[in-house]
Motif scaffolding. Structure first.
Motif, PDB file in Angstrom:
ATOM      1  N   GLY A  60       0.831  -1.198   0.000  1.00 53.85           N
ATOM      2  CA  GLY A  60       0.000   0.000   0.000  1.00 53.85           C
ATOM      3  C   GLY A  60       0.867   1.251   0.000  1.00 53.85           C
ATOM      4  N   ILE A  61       0.467   2.257   0.782  1.00 52.57           N
ATOM      5  CA  ILE A  61       1.238   3.513   0.796  1.00 52.57           C
ATOM      6  C   ILE A  61       2.238   3.560   1.954  1.00 52.57           C
ATOM      7  CG2 ILE A  61      -0.570   4.814  -0.389  1.00 52.57           C
ATOM      8  CD1 ILE A  61      -1.330   6.001   2.354  1.00 52.57           C
ATOM      9  N   SER A  62       2.569   2.386   2.505  1.00 52.00           N
ATOM     10  CA  SER A  62       3.532   2.362   3.617  1.00 52.00           C
ATOM     11  C   SER A  62       4.864   2.993   3.240  1.00 52.00           C
ATOM     12  CB  SER A  62       3.756   0.921   4.082  1.00 52.00           C
ATOM     13  OG  SER A  62       2.672   0.453   4.828  1.00 52.00           O
ATOM     14  N   PHE A  63       5.321   2.759   1.996  1.00 51.14           N
ATOM     15  CA  PHE A  63       6.634   3.290   1.604  1.00 51.14           C
ATOM     16  C   PHE A  63       6.589   4.816   1.529  1.00 51.14           C
ATOM     17  CE2 PHE A  63       4.395   2.845  -2.379  1.00 51.14           C
ATOM     18  CZ  PHE A  63       4.856   3.868  -3.196  1.00 51.14           C
ATOM     19  N   LEU A  64       5.417   5.403   1.186  1.00 49.80           N
ATOM     20  CA  LEU A  64       5.284   6.859   1.166  1.00 49.80           C
ATOM     21  C   LEU A  64       5.294   7.422   2.587  1.00 49.80           C
ATOM     22  CD1 LEU A  64       2.605   7.409  -1.624  1.00 49.80           C
ATOM     23  CD2 LEU A  64       5.053   7.909  -1.737  1.00 49.80           C
ATOM     24  N   ARG A  65       4.610   6.718   3.496  1.00 50.16           N
ATOM     25  CA  ARG A  65       4.601   7.159   4.888  1.00 50.16           C
ATOM     26  C   ARG A  65       5.996   7.060   5.498  1.00 50.16           C
ATOM     27  NH1 ARG A  65      -1.240   4.385   6.008  1.00 50.16           N
ATOM     28  NH2 ARG A  65      -2.476   6.291   5.781  1.00 50.16           N
ATOM     29  N   LEU A  66       6.717   6.012   5.136  1.00 55.12           N
ATOM     30  CA  LEU A  66       8.105   5.883   5.590  1.00 55.12           C
ATOM     31  C   LEU A  66       8.946   7.049   5.083  1.00 55.12           C
ATOM     32  CD1 LEU A  66      10.608   4.324   6.703  1.00 55.12           C
ATOM     33  CD2 LEU A  66      10.742   3.239   4.456  1.00 55.12           C
ATOM     34  N   GLN A  67       8.809   7.346   3.792  1.00 50.87           N
ATOM     35  CA  GLN A  67       9.597   8.412   3.189  1.00 50.87           C
ATOM     36  C   GLN A  67       9.312   9.761   3.850  1.00 50.87           C
ATOM     37  OE1 GLN A  67       9.264   8.454  -1.062  1.00 50.87           O
ATOM     38  NE2 GLN A  67      11.150   9.586  -1.324  1.00 50.87           N
ATOM     39  N   MET A  68       8.057  10.043   4.121  1.00 46.83           N
ATOM     40  CA  MET A  68       7.690  11.306   4.773  1.00 46.83           C
ATOM     41  C   MET A  68       8.274  11.381   6.183  1.00 46.83           C
ATOM     42  SD  MET A  68       3.726  11.500   3.490  1.00 46.83           S
ATOM     43  CE  MET A  68       3.284  12.853   4.569  1.00 46.83           C
ATOM     44  N   GLN A 128      17.375   4.844   1.508  1.00 43.60           N
ATOM     45  CA  GLN A 128      16.485   5.495   0.553  1.00 43.60           C
ATOM     46  C   GLN A 128      17.226   6.415  -0.408  1.00 43.60           C
ATOM     47  OE1 GLN A 128      13.475   7.164   3.405  1.00 43.60           O
ATOM     48  NE2 GLN A 128      12.050   6.382   1.881  1.00 43.60           N
ATOM     49  N   GLY A 129      18.148   7.199   0.136  1.00 48.43           N
ATOM     50  CA  GLY A 129      18.812   8.200  -0.689  1.00 48.43           C
ATOM     51  C   GLY A 129      19.982   7.640  -1.464  1.00 48.43           C
ATOM     52  N   SER A 130      20.572   8.494  -2.293  1.00 43.61           N
ATOM     53  CA  SER A 130      21.743   8.072  -3.054  1.00 43.61           C
ATOM     54  C   SER A 130      22.962   8.061  -2.131  1.00 43.61           C
ATOM     55  CB  SER A 130      21.978   9.013  -4.230  1.00 43.61           C
ATOM     56  OG  SER A 130      22.159  10.339  -3.768  1.00 43.61           O
ATOM     57  N   THR A 131      23.855   7.134  -2.353  1.00 47.85           N
ATOM     58  CA  THR A 131      25.074   7.017  -1.544  1.00 47.85           C
ATOM     59  C   THR A 131      26.295   7.065  -2.451  1.00 47.85           C
ATOM     60  OG1 THR A 131      24.979   4.596  -1.618  1.00 47.85           O
ATOM     61  CG2 THR A 131      23.910   5.676   0.255  1.00 47.85           C
ATOM     62  N   TRP A 132      27.446   7.264  -1.839  1.00 50.33           N
ATOM     63  CA  TRP A 132      28.690   7.341  -2.590  1.00 50.33           C
ATOM     64  C   TRP A 132      29.818   6.792  -1.736  1.00 50.33           C
ATOM     65  CZ3 TRP A 132      32.439  10.689  -0.474  1.00 50.33           C
ATOM     66  CH2 TRP A 132      31.967  11.566   0.513  1.00 50.33           C
TER      67      TRP A 132
END
Length: 489
Positions: A134-142, A232-236
């Motif tokens: 569902g929208i769990s990944f959006l809630r996580l991101q927020m 979630q974000g880009s890494t280097w």
């Protein structure tokens, strides 16, 4: 009139003289904490201060590499988040480069099948997340973005010279009591509260935390948020190895690196001020030296050190809590793709495998790693070819477990280390100030453990030491800092 004016001026109290900088500072440990602390201390106190850095094993600490077929690979401390501003500055100052990224796909394995698989198509990945959770990944991101937005305030505070005498004060300045509470409640509890489903927590959140901390969803919410931000974000990473940051900073500061293990610190007094005697052991025997200031960057816990503190009142004792054992196995061999449900190795599409919290699973994560120096002609090995894999586990892998993951292998290099705090054992955050000019940096890992958190703590300790030394109390533990910073601008 002139003689009268001169007499009046002579009668006025003299302005207090600026306190001279410390003559010598000791830094215990030459990992990222010690090397960045040395850099920031010199930045604030000036190049005339003698900086001695004690290190028993080697510069870099946990930022270590192993050699396979004449190529070096990161064994731990592998990736850095894009928002790690201090690490970005270090790379720029030292003239280092970001390592070229080699794309690869990830999947989450339950021990029987893959519960989530990444594809080459971004929209398809989003659809799969929505279909399963569902929208769990959006809630996580927020949730993660809200935490990170507040955390990023620390860079403004530090740019204006503000410091904090405790980890609790630092957290309060960023996110109020809510941030302090996030060190005492689990990430699972916090995410369920904002509407993330239990299934998403069990599958995705558990896999990320096993990969980063080797622990469950019961880790504190703040540490969990930092880990999830990295996922979630880009890494280097640094071309040539992340440990180059440590050696580069020590070379830049011209610090005197002493190959010795510090065994204790004694408090003395000289001309009404504290003087610290650092005791150490080296290949040449035992020795000691006196310092105006000491920064300890190695963990002061019974499982990690046998430090002694003498002549302190009240006494300084070991801090409660334990560290999580972790094992990194760097294996050069042929992946057994059949174990993951792919009888034909040519069809195996993943370079990174995370795992759910399943009792029968004997490893936390594994990934097909690239060398620290990547040439323009470099290509990642195909699934049917012998490749270098990094396997993270809590216990060393036995031969049966290695045979489960690999059809055959040429070499296995095992590194056992006390990686991260065992967060379920945390009751209170360690102090930063141990005595007047004696500071403790590694306690920040009980808030969250990452390269950037350690760099932030190093900058805070350097600012705190400087402000306390010059008695600039207006720069320590100030309230409503966002308003103060805006008015200063």
């Amino acid at each position: 009139l002139l003689p009268a004016l001169a007499a009046l001026l002579a009668a006025l109290p003299a302005a207090p003289a600026a306190r001279a900088a410390p003559r010598s500072i000791a830094v215990v440990g030459a990992g990222l904490g010690g090397s960045s602390a040395a850099y920031f201390l010199q930045q604030h106190f000036g190049p005339q201060v003698q900086l001695d850095v004690y290190e028993a094993t080697g510069v870099g600490g946990r930022l270590a590499t192993v050699t396979v077929n004449k190529q070096q690979y990161e064994s731990r401390g592998a990736s850095i988040h894009a928002l790690s501003l201090h690490m970005q500055d270090f790379v720029k100052i030292l003239g280092l480069k970001h390592r070229r990224e080699v794309a690869g796909k990830s999947a989450i394995f339950s021990g029987e099948h893959f519960v989530l698989e990444e594809t080459d198509w971004y929209l398809l990945n989003l659809f799969r997340l929505w279909w399963h959770y569902g929208i769990s990944f959006l809630r996580l991101q927020m949730w993660v973005e809200e935490v990170m937005e507040k955390f990023m305030r620390i860079y403004k505070y530090q740019a204006h010279g503000y410091a904090f005498s405790s980890l609790e004060e630092l957290l309060r300045s960023l996110g109020g009591e809510a941030f302090v509470n996030m060190t005492q409640r689990s990430v699972a509890e916090s995410l369920l509260e904002v509407g993330v489903t239990q299934r998403f927590v069990d599958d995705v959140i558990a896999a990320v935390l096993r990969s980063s901390y080797g622990q469950s969803v019961l880790v504190p919410a703040f540490a969990g948020a930092m880990s999830l931000a990295g996922a979630q974000g880009s890494t280097w990473a640094v071309e040539g190895g992340n440990k180059l940051v440590c050696s580069g900073l020590l070379k830049l500061t011209k610090a005197n690196v002493i190959s010795a293990r510090v065994t204790g610190i004694s408090l003395h007094s000289s001309e009404g001020r504290a003087l610290y005697q650092v005791h150490y052991e080296s290949t040449e025997g035992q020795g000691s030296a006196f310092y105006d200031m000491v920064v300890v960057t190695t963990p002061l816990h019974p499982s990690r050190s046998n430090f002694t503190f003498e002549n302190f009142d009240p006494p300084i004792s070991d801090f409660p809590g334990a560290f999580q054992p972790s094992v990194t196995s760097v294996v050069h061999g042929y992946l057994n793709s059949s174990y993951f449900g792919f009888p034909d190795p040519k069809l195996f599409p993943f370079t990174s495998i995370l795992t759910t919290d399943t009792p029968d699973l004997f490893f936390h994560a594994m990934d097909n790693i690239c060398p620290v120096n990547i040439s323009a002609a470099f290509r990642r090995k195909q699934p049917q070819e012998a490749a270098v894999w990094r396997v993270l586990s809590q216990q060393p892998l036995d031969k049966h477990q290695l045979k489960t993951l690999f059809r055959s292998y040429y070499s296995v290099q095992v590194t056992e280390w006390q990686a991260y705090p065992r967060y379920d054992a945390a009751k209170a955050l360690p102090p930063i100030v141990l005595h007047e000019n004696l500071f403790y940096l590694s306690g920040v890992e009980w808030v969250a453990s990452s390269m950037e958190m350690i760099a932030v703590a190093a900058k805070n300790v350097a600012l705190l030491a400087y402000n306390r030394w010059h008695q600039d109390l207006e720069k320590i533990d100030q309230k409503d800092l966002m308003h103060k910073v805006k008015t200063e601008l």
